[in-house]
Design a protein around this motif. Structure first.
Motif, PDB file in Angstrom:
ATOM      1  N   TYR A 172       1.139  -1.212   0.149  1.00 15.36           N
ATOM      2  CA  TYR A 172       0.017   0.004   0.137  1.00 15.36           C
ATOM      3  C   TYR A 172       0.664   1.491  -0.092  1.00 15.36           C
ATOM      4  N   GLU A 176      -2.945   5.585   1.615  1.00 15.38           N
ATOM      5  CA  GLU A 176      -3.931   4.368   1.578  1.00 15.38           C
ATOM      6  C   GLU A 176      -4.144   3.689   3.181  1.00 15.38           C
ATOM      7  N   ARG A 218      -1.870  -5.951   0.232  1.00 15.33           N
ATOM      8  CA  ARG A 218      -2.949  -5.770  -1.066  1.00 15.33           C
ATOM      9  C   ARG A 218      -3.279  -6.812  -1.721  1.00 15.33           C
ATOM     10  N   GLY A 219      -4.632  -6.968  -2.120  1.00 10.47           N
ATOM     11  CA  GLY A 219      -5.096  -7.908  -2.875  1.00 10.47           C
ATOM     12  C   GLY A 219      -5.340  -9.388  -2.239  1.00 10.47           C
TER      13      GLY A 219
END
Length: 385
Positions: A172, A176, A218-219
């Motif tokens: 990130y 964020e 992330r993801g």
């Protein structure tokens, strides 16, 4: 007028006495409005490393570091003092190159009856040790931040800041994550659990936590961290934020999981027994126990020789066998052993010395499978018709 009335002379004398008493304990200097030293007490002279008589007549700019004296901020300082403003600042003191000190000063302009500033009084405090301690702490924090992932939270888990190492780790940007809650890095199931709520309650109460933690980047990418959550205490001794220092151990965690999976697969398919370097049995898996017909409590702590004939156990060959294993040598082959009640057992096995981080053997692990039926068939086929 009563006997208790204080005369003007007595009041002035008392005030003068108080000022002199303060001057004896505090580092004090007096200046003309242009910055020329009028006088300085012994405490101030000790700070700058010169006698009071030597300081008198000097320009204040000669007492400080040249880098500071040449700045616009320094020129503004004296403009403000000449205009009558009280000021407080810190600066690096340097007198004739003999000492390097940091002082915190309170500057008080003194006015005459007409309201004009006629001199400036400086009350100084040596803060050198505090500056050095702060610089030392800042240096250590910078060193940690360069080598580790660091993130800061409010006591409720709200993210306050994170360094580049942490941001790269979770994938990130700073924008964020700042202002979001720590739960963005955990699964929805974990975030709703009583254990997670208790975790933050304990941190808010000042408890620290360390260990390996599974986090989500992330993801949905899984990240494993070796981390320490440290409540930071304020001057009142109460926590006011939490700082987490972490190292990425994802690769090691995955490698260890693969290793454990392989060991588990071996344990499911082969007979495994472990010995200390003297040959005493430490443990054995179910496959091995079925092969020899014993339960673990029947063999744990006993010597490997319980599976051998007395003649072989007393032989030089057997002693050499264990001496080689203690020396780190590997042994493999087909071995004749005795199970419970003297039952003949033939096993195809390898004896593997296990080394510590310094390369020294610490125990022996034997991997084996039962070939008794195969040996019996071979023996039958070898008998002449």
């Amino acid at each position: 007028m009563s006997d208790q009335t204080v005369t003007t002379d007595e009041l002035l004398a008392e005030l003068r006495s108080q000022i002199e008493a303060y001057g004896r304990g505090a580092a004090t200097a007096e200046y003309r409005p242009d910055g020329t030293v009028l006088r300085a007490n012994d405490a101030f002279a000790e700070l700058v490393g010169a006698g009071p008589a030597t300081i008198a007549g000097a320009e204040h700019s000669t007492l400080i570091s040249p880098e500071t004296a040449g700045t616009a901020e320094y020129a503004t300082l004296w403009e403000q003092l000449r205009s009558g403003s009280d000021l407080t600042n810190e600066y690096r003191l340097l007198w004739q190159g003999s000492r390097d000190r940091w002082i915190r000063s309170s500057w008080v302009p003194v006015r005459n009856a007409a309201g004009q500033v006629v001199k400036v009084i400086e009350h100084a405090l040596d803060v050198t040790e505090g500056k050095r301690a702060a610089a030392d702490a800042a240096g250590k924090i910078q060193a940690i931040s360069r080598s580790q992932a660091v993130i800061e939270f409010g006591l409720d888990g709200t993210i306050l800041d994170a360094n580049d190492n942490f941001l790269r780790l979770v994938g990130y940007t700073r924008e964020e994550v700042v202002g979001k809650h720590h739960r963005m890095f955990v699964s929805a199931h974990d975030a709703e659990s009583p254990a997670y709520r208790g975790f933050w309650q304990s941190l808010g109460a000042g408890e620290f936590f360390s260990g390996e933690f599974r986090r989500i980047g992330r993801g949905g990418r899984e990240v494993w961290l070796q981390a320490v959550y440290n409540p930071i205490l304020g001057v009142d001794g109460k926590p006011w934020k939490v700082v987490k220092f972490a190292v990425d151990v994802t690769a090691a965690k995955l490698a260890n999981a693969e290793f454990e999976g392989k060991v588990a697969a071996i344990n499911r398919s082969q007979a495994v027994i472990e010995f200390d370097l003297d040959g005493r049995i430490l443990t054995a898996n179910d496959n091995f126990l079925r092969t020899v017909g014993y339960q673990l409590p029947e063999i744990a702590g006993r010597h490997h020789s319980m599976f051998c004939t007395p003649e072989y156990a007393d032989s030089a060959e057997y002693r050499e066998f264990w001496a080689a294993l203690r020396g780190g040598e590997f042994r493999s082959g087909r071995f004749h052993r005795h199970g419970k009640n003297g039952r003949d057992v033939w096993i195809q096995s390898s004896y593997n010395p296990i080394l510590d981080l310094s390369g020294k053997p610490v125990k022996v692990v034997k991997y084996a499978y039962d070939v008794t039926e195969q040996v019996r068939l071979e023996q039958k086929l070898s008998v002449p018709a």
